[in-house]
Structures are given as structure tokens and as C-alpha cells.
Design a protein around this motif. Structure first.
Motif, PDB file in Angstrom:
ATOM      1  N   SER A   1       0.853  -1.185   0.000  1.00 38.39           N
ATOM      2  CA  SER A   1       0.000   0.000   0.000  1.00 38.39           C
ATOM      3  C   SER A   1       0.894   1.241   0.000  1.00 38.39           C
ATOM      4  O   SER A   1       2.103   1.160   0.225  1.00 38.39           O
ATOM      5  N   ILE A   2       0.279   2.367  -0.222  1.00 38.35           N
ATOM      6  CA  ILE A   2       1.022   3.627  -0.248  1.00 38.35           C
ATOM      7  C   ILE A   2       1.726   3.859   1.085  1.00 38.35           C
ATOM      8  O   ILE A   2       2.855   4.345   1.116  1.00 38.35           O
ATOM      9  N   SER A   3       1.100   3.508   2.189  1.00 39.51           N
ATOM     10  CA  SER A   3       1.736   3.714   3.500  1.00 39.51           C
ATOM     11  C   SER A   3       3.045   2.943   3.627  1.00 39.51           C
ATOM     12  O   SER A   3       3.917   3.323   4.410  1.00 39.51           O
TER      13      SER A   3
ATOM     14  N   MET B   1       5.499   5.408   1.007  1.00 38.79           N
ATOM     15  CA  MET B   1       5.508   6.871   1.018  1.00 38.79           C
ATOM     16  C   MET B   1       6.640   7.416   1.878  1.00 38.79           C
ATOM     17  O   MET B   1       7.164   6.740   2.760  1.00 38.79           O
TER      18      MET B   1
ATOM     19  N   THR C   1      -4.467  13.732  -4.649  1.00 35.37           N
ATOM     20  CA  THR C   1      -3.974  13.094  -3.432  1.00 35.37           C
ATOM     21  C   THR C   1      -4.389  11.622  -3.423  1.00 35.37           C
ATOM     22  O   THR C   1      -5.235  11.210  -4.218  1.00 35.37           O
ATOM     23  N   VAL C   2      -3.781  10.873  -2.532  1.00 40.38           N
ATOM     24  CA  VAL C   2      -4.177   9.484  -2.308  1.00 40.38           C
ATOM     25  C   VAL C   2      -4.203   9.223  -0.809  1.00 40.38           C
ATOM     26  O   VAL C   2      -3.436   9.821  -0.064  1.00 40.38           O
TER      27      VAL C   2
ATOM     28  N   PRO D   1      -3.487   6.757   2.515  1.00 37.99           N
ATOM     29  CA  PRO D   1      -2.377   5.837   2.789  1.00 37.99           C
ATOM     30  C   PRO D   1      -2.708   4.364   2.527  1.00 37.99           C
ATOM     31  O   PRO D   1      -1.806   3.584   2.234  1.00 37.99           O
TER      32      PRO D   1
ATOM     33  N   SER E   1      -4.287   3.219   0.001  1.00 35.82           N
ATOM     34  CA  SER E   1      -4.395   2.969  -1.448  1.00 35.82           C
ATOM     35  C   SER E   1      -3.362   1.961  -1.908  1.00 35.82           C
ATOM     36  O   SER E   1      -2.258   1.883  -1.369  1.00 35.82           O
TER      37      SER E   1
ATOM     38  N   ALA F   1      -2.152   4.787  -7.081  1.00 40.36           N
ATOM     39  CA  ALA F   1      -1.290   5.965  -7.128  1.00 40.36           C
ATOM     40  C   ALA F   1      -0.710   6.158  -8.525  1.00 40.36           C
ATOM     41  O   ALA F   1      -0.659   7.287  -9.031  1.00 40.36           O
TER      42      ALA F   1
ATOM     43  N   VAL G   1      -0.070  12.347   0.404  1.00 37.74           N
ATOM     44  CA  VAL G   1      -0.843  11.256   0.983  1.00 37.74           C
ATOM     45  C   VAL G   1      -1.620  11.853   2.161  1.00 37.74           C
ATOM     46  O   VAL G   1      -1.022  12.452   3.057  1.00 37.74           O
TER      47      VAL G   1
ATOM     48  N   ASP H   1      -4.772  11.428   5.085  1.00 35.89           N
ATOM     49  CA  ASP H   1      -5.645  10.579   5.873  1.00 35.89           C
ATOM     50  C   ASP H   1      -6.743  11.498   6.403  1.00 35.89           C
ATOM     51  O   ASP H   1      -6.505  12.261   7.349  1.00 35.89           O
TER      52      ASP H   1
ATOM     53  N   VAL I   1       4.162  10.569  -1.844  1.00 34.10           N
ATOM     54  CA  VAL I   1       4.688   9.449  -2.621  1.00 34.10           C
ATOM     55  C   VAL I   1       5.107   9.996  -3.984  1.00 34.10           C
ATOM     56  O   VAL I   1       4.393  10.792  -4.594  1.00 34.10           O
TER      57      VAL I   1
END
Length: 140
Positions: free
Chosen positions: A5-7, A10, A81-82, A84, A86, A91, A105, A107, A115
Motif C-alpha cells: 500500500s502507499i503507506s 511513502m 492526493t491518495v 495511505p 491505497s 497511485a 498522501v 488521511d 509518494v
């Protein structure tokens, strides 16, 4: 292998400035933090992003003095934006659709990271040319 995931990829080292911050100060922040972008926030809400390229194209190339212009004057205010959670593919698609190289990113209303294309390249294929360039030491 589980999809990242993006988290997971990033950068959490995010610098923010207010819209009235001079571009000269923005440039110092970018230099000192070794970043190519800062996020523009007002009352803890994302209102834009300024990249090193934005400063060159929208200020310096127009004979502007960075000490006399602000982040709010040149920032890109329509920011994709995305969240976290995602998927990396989300992305990539968002970057492609918006023709951008960096995504804040968020929340909810809170910025939690950024990212970049380089982050995604490293996550997808550590041996790619873009991943190699992105992980190289800065050329100061």
C-alpha cells in the motif's frame, strides 16, 4: 507476495509552508531537507504543492525574485492526493491521469506523507533505472 500500500512506500518526511512563505524560504527548506517539493497548508488543510520545477518555471524564468514571491502565488492548487491505504496501482493511475510526479498522501484532512514516482519505481522494481536514480545520493 502481498500488494504494497502507499503507506508502505511513502515518504513521511513532509515539509509544509503557509501560502505567504517566500519562495526564497521554500528553496532553503528544500535544500536543507533534500526535498523537491513542499506542501502548502493553511489551518492544517492542504491548499497546494510547490516543486523545485514550479519555482524555476513560474518565478525564476519570468525574471522573478524568489524573495519577492510567495508559495501561494505559484503553487499548484488543484492537487491530486491518495489515502495511505491505497494500492500502488491506484497511485500510478492517479499520477498518470494528473500528469504529476508526486502525490500528497492524506488521511482524512491530515497530510501524512508524499509518494513520488521514484518511491513507486523502487517498490515495483528495485532494479529499474528510475529506482536506481531515485535511490542515488543527492548531487549537491
Amino acid at each position: 507476495m502481498a500488494t504494497k500500500s502507499i503507506s508502505d512506500v511513502m515518504t513521511t518526511q513532509v515539509r509544509t509552508v503557509s501560502p505567504d512563505t517566500s519562495l526564497q524560504e521554500v528553496a532553503r527548506i528544500m535544500r536543507d531537507a533534500d526535498l523537491g517539493d513542499v506542501l502548502v497548508t493553511e489551518n492544517d488543510h492542504l491548499v497546494g504543492i510547490v516543486t523545485d520545477r514550479d519555482m524555476v518555471v513560474r518565478c525564476v524564468a519570468e525574471n522573478g525574485n524568489p524573495a519577492d514571491h510567495t508559495a501561494g502565488e505559484i503553487c499548484s492548487s488543484e492537487v491530486a492526493t491518495v489515502p495511505p491505504q491505497s494500492d500502488i496501482r491506484d497511485a500510478v493511475n492517479t499520477m498518470r491521469e494528473g500528469a504529476v510526479r508526486r502525490l500528497p498522501v492524506v488521511d482524512g484532512d491530515r497530510v501524512v506523507g508524499v509518494v513520488s514516482m521514484g518511491d513507486l519505481a523502487q517498490a515495483v522494481d528495485e532494479k529499474s533505472a528510475l529506482a536506481d536514480v531515485s535511490s542515488a545520493a543527492p548531487n549537491r
